[in-house]
Every structure is written in structure tokens, then in C-alpha cells.
Motif scaffolding. Structure first.
Motif, mmCIF file in Angstrom:
data_model
loop_
_atom_site.group_PDB
_atom_site.id
_atom_site.type_symbol
_atom_site.label_atom_id
_atom_site.label_comp_id
_atom_site.label_asym_id
_atom_site.label_seq_id
_atom_site.Cartn_x
_atom_site.Cartn_y
_atom_site.Cartn_z
ATOM 1 N N ILE A 185 71.692 58.546 50.473
ATOM 2 C CA ILE A 185 72.378 57.272 50.272
ATOM 3 C C ILE A 185 71.522 56.403 49.362
ATOM 4 C CG2 ILE A 185 73.206 55.168 51.404
ATOM 5 C CD1 ILE A 185 73.713 56.906 53.904
ATOM 6 N N ILE A 186 72.161 55.788 48.377
ATOM 7 C CA ILE A 186 71.452 54.929 47.424
ATOM 8 C C ILE A 186 72.025 53.517 47.516
ATOM 9 C CG2 ILE A 186 70.837 54.545 45.010
ATOM 10 C CD1 ILE A 186 71.345 57.557 44.546
ATOM 11 N N GLY A 187 71.152 52.550 47.728
ATOM 12 C CA GLY A 187 71.557 51.153 47.766
ATOM 13 C C GLY A 187 70.902 50.386 46.632
ATOM 14 N N SER A 188 71.558 49.329 46.195
ATOM 15 C CA SER A 188 70.970 48.439 45.191
ATOM 16 C C SER A 188 70.803 47.058 45.795
ATOM 17 C CB SER A 188 71.857 48.335 43.951
ATOM 18 O OG SER A 188 71.338 47.355 43.054
ATOM 19 N N ASN A 189 69.664 46.439 45.495
ATOM 20 C CA ASN A 189 69.412 45.082 45.985
ATOM 21 C C ASN A 189 69.899 44.021 44.991
ATOM 22 O OD1 ASN A 189 68.176 43.497 48.187
ATOM 23 N ND2 ASN A 189 66.876 42.707 46.557
ATOM 24 N N THR A 190 70.770 44.399 44.064
ATOM 25 C CA THR A 190 71.264 43.415 43.100
ATOM 26 C C THR A 190 71.894 42.222 43.812
ATOM 27 O OG1 THR A 190 72.664 43.051 41.181
ATOM 28 C CG2 THR A 190 73.525 44.522 42.870
ATOM 29 N N SER A 191 71.715 41.042 43.224
ATOM 30 C CA SER A 191 72.325 39.846 43.791
ATOM 31 C C SER A 191 73.482 39.340 42.946
ATOM 32 C CB SER A 191 71.281 38.735 43.933
ATOM 33 O OG SER A 191 70.691 38.444 42.683
ATOM 34 N N ASN A 196 77.315 61.338 42.073
ATOM 35 C CA ASN A 196 77.923 61.245 43.407
ATOM 36 C C ASN A 196 78.007 59.773 43.851
ATOM 37 O OD1 ASN A 196 77.889 64.065 43.398
ATOM 38 N ND2 ASN A 196 75.963 64.160 44.556
ATOM 39 N N PRO A 197 78.759 58.952 43.141
ATOM 40 C CA PRO A 197 78.764 57.510 43.421
ATOM 41 C C PRO A 197 79.350 57.121 44.765
ATOM 42 C CG PRO A 197 80.446 58.069 41.795
ATOM 43 C CD PRO A 197 79.606 59.294 41.982
ATOM 44 N N GLY A 198 79.956 58.065 45.462
ATOM 45 C CA GLY A 198 80.459 57.762 46.804
ATOM 46 C C GLY A 198 79.356 57.405 47.781
ATOM 47 N N ARG A 199 78.116 57.812 47.483
ATOM 48 C CA ARG A 199 76.992 57.509 48.391
ATOM 49 C C ARG A 199 76.265 56.219 47.996
ATOM 50 N NH1 ARG A 199 72.464 60.848 46.244
ATOM 51 N NH2 ARG A 199 72.957 61.378 44.103
ATOM 52 N N PHE A 200 76.851 55.468 47.046
ATOM 53 C CA PHE A 200 76.185 54.282 46.493
ATOM 54 C C PHE A 200 76.885 52.998 46.921
ATOM 55 C CE2 PHE A 200 75.774 51.249 42.859
ATOM 56 C CZ PHE A 200 74.409 51.021 42.962
ATOM 57 N N LEU A 201 76.081 51.954 47.195
ATOM 58 C CA LEU A 201 76.616 50.635 47.576
ATOM 59 C C LEU A 201 75.548 49.576 47.346
ATOM 60 C CD1 LEU A 201 76.599 50.219 51.486
ATOM 61 C CD2 LEU A 201 75.211 51.880 50.239
#
Length: 323
Positions: A116-122, A135-140
Motif C-alpha cells: 500500500i502506498i500513501g501520499s502525505n500531500t496536502s 497498480n494505482p488501486g493500492r494508492f491513496l
């Protein structure tokens, strides 16, 4: 729990934001690999996180063994080595889409396909960032606030293609750090920054109009409606005040600012339906009338406790000390 039983996470971008996230994850029981533009930067930030943890312990903010735990569980690595084998990866690099895209491509190339890959973008739309993720389904979006070890709220922002099964996994990871998550849709500014900047925009308008100084506006915010916000959000506050009262106040504001303070349609709809908030047993949050005494008692106790805490801490060291 033995070392082999601990989950393995990675944080890519080990500055103050990413470093604070790494500290929180390590203290929650995970082994955390941190990475940055090069290994020496990551090593330097690891040393800083250990020293910082010791200071936080001395200040009574971290557990007694925090520095030793962080030294044991946080490791500095290259990006590729950090994400290889990690089950959760948080990207926390600078808020520029080209830097994030390049970083997310490197992460995708080296991480396990189901990590799973997360981004801390604000501020950047998660759907835009997902363009760089395999595999962008694992990204949020997994948006912590600064300072990450001490602010308890985290925004979770799935994009249109995020696999719904990813969300409860990330919620559990964040919950283990003692923080609370809220799911929001992928919209510009998400929730936190849209609200934060709406308040800031109106505050600057008041200064520019000569209504009050920045110092006096800060005083009003922190001692009036801002005083309520640690306990109640804007909808709970509106329900307790009475939605009919809010509608009347909007009408009053419209005598000078008809467009700036147009009554929200949802407020008109609730008032027209007789849903006036807590006093009617229905509003934005539909708190039953019979719970009103309990709610008011909690509110009063909370506000007195907050005032005692503020008095105990004393004023923030923003202005020069008075002789």
C-alpha cells in the motif's frame, strides 16, 4: 512482540513531516525504513529523530524509552532498499507534482506489487499523483498534520481507482499510532486546507478592511469559537446554537455582504423542515432531545477543563515578554 513479528513500513522523505510520521509509526510497534534524496540525508535525519525523541521524553511528551525504541526501529536506507518488502509506504517529499511523480515511480518500481502506498500531500489531487503509481488501486492520500507526532487527525483520501479494501488496512495502521482518521473525497484542498484557508481568507479581509488587528483577531478566534473546536466541529456547534439562529445571522450578514455570506441551501432546507438542531432533536447530526442535558454538561465540563489547561500552560511565546 519480536523483531520478526513487527510490521515493516517505509517513509520516503525524512524531513520534519516525514520524520514525525516515521516516529509515530515506530512508536506504534513497526520497523520503519526512512529514505531521502540520498542515504546521507536519511542518516542525518535518523540521528535528528533519535535526539528529538530524547528531548520530547525530557519534556514529558514521549514515553521514557522513546529514543531507544526509535533508534532500534528506524533505519536509514536508499529509496529502493527502504520500500522493498515494506507493506505500507508513505511518500512525504516536497509539495511539487514533478518531484512526487518521480518519487512515486521509483517507489512503484521497487516495492512489492501489493504494498500500500500513501501520499502525505496536502494540496495535490490524489488522482493526479496516481498517474505515476503502478497498480494505482493500492494508492491513496494519507495526510498527517504538522507536527505529526502530536496532531491526532489524519485525512484519508482515496482516488476514483483506489481499492476499497485498502482503506480499513490504512485505518488500522493509523489507529495503532493513536490517531483518528476521516475519509474524504479527492477534491482540491481536501477538507483540512479548504476549511483552514477559508478562515484565513476571511481573517485577512478583516485586517484589510481595518476591522481589527491580526493580534486581536487571533485573540477572538482562540478565546471564542476556536475555544470550542477541540471538542466540537462546525456542525455540532451549529446544532447546539440553533440552525434558526444561524439562518438569522446569515440574513444579518447579507445586509452588507450578500454574496460573501449567502445562506447555504442545506441550512435553508433544514430550517424549513423544522430541523433546528439539538433543541428539536434533528439537525446536521440529529442528536436526540433527551441527550441534550448530557451534551450540555459535557460541553461545560470540557470548556472549564480547557481554560484550566490554558492557564496552566500560560500564554504562547509569540509576543515579547512583558517587564
Amino acid at each position: 512482540m519480536t523483531e520478526n513479528e513487527r510490521p515493516v513500513y517505509a517513509v520516503v522523505g525524512s524531513g520534519y513531516m516525514g520524520g514525525g510520521i516515521a516516529q509515530s509509526l515506530a512508536l506504534s510497534g513497526a520497523d520503519v525504513r526512512i529514505a531521502d534524496v540520498d542515504i546521507e540525508v536519511a542518516r542525518g535525519n535518523r540521528d535528528r529523530l533519535i535526539a528529538e525523541a530524547a528531548q520530547f521524553t525530557a519534556d514529558g511528551l514521549f514515553p521514557a524509552d522513546a529514543s531507544a525504541v526509535i533508534a532500534e526501529r528506524i533505519t536509514a536506507m536508499t529509496i529502493e532498499d527502504a520500500v522493498a518488502g515494506a507493506s505500507f509506504i508513505e511518500e512525504a517529499v516536497p509539495e511539487k507534482i514533478e518531484i512526487k511523480h518521480a518519487t512515486l515511480r521509483r517507489i512503484s518500481a521497487a516495492a512489492a506489487p501489493d504494498a500500500i502506498i500513501g501520499s502525505n500531500t496536502s494540496t495535490i489531487l490524489i488522482g493526479r499523483l496516481a498517474e505515476a503509481v503502478t497498480n494505482p488501486g493500492r494508492f491513496l492520500g494519507v495526510h498527517f498534520s504538522n507536527p505529526a507526532p502530536f496532531i491526532p487527525g489524519v485525512e484519508l483520501i482515496p482516488h476514483a481507482g483506489t481499492d476499497e479494501a485498502v482503506l480499513p488496512v490504512v485505518e488500522a495502521i493509523v489507529a495503532a499510532t493513536g490517531k483518528e482518521t476521516a475519509r474524504v473525497k479527492d477534491a482540491t484542498g481536501f477538507v483540512l486546507n479548504r476549511l483552514q484557508y477559508a478562515l484565513f481568507h476571511e481573517a485577512t479581509q478583516l485586517v484589510e478592511e481595518g476591522v481589527a488587528t491580526p493580534e486581536d483577531i487571533d485573540t477572538i478566534v482562540r478565546t471564542t469559537f476556536g475555544f470550542r473546536l477541540p471538542f466540537f466541529g462546525p456542525f455540532a456547534i451549529a446544532d447546539m446554537a440553533g440552525l434558526d439562529v444561524y439562518a438569522f445571522c446569515y440574513a444579518s450578514l447579507q445586509t452588507e455582504f450578500p454574496e460573501r455570506f449567502a445562506t447555504p441551501p442545506i441550512l435553508d432546507q433544514l430550517v424549513s423542515a423544522g430541523k433546528l438542531g439539538t433543541k428539536s432533536g434533528a439537525g446536521f447530526l440529529d442528536v436526540p432531545v433527551e441527550r441534550t442535558p448530557e451534551l450540555i454538561a459535557y460541553r461545560n465540563k470540557a470548556y472549564v477543563a480547557m481554560k484550566k489547561l490554558i492557564d496552566e500552560l500560560g500564554p504562547a511565546p509569540i509576543h515579547p515578554a512583558q517587564d
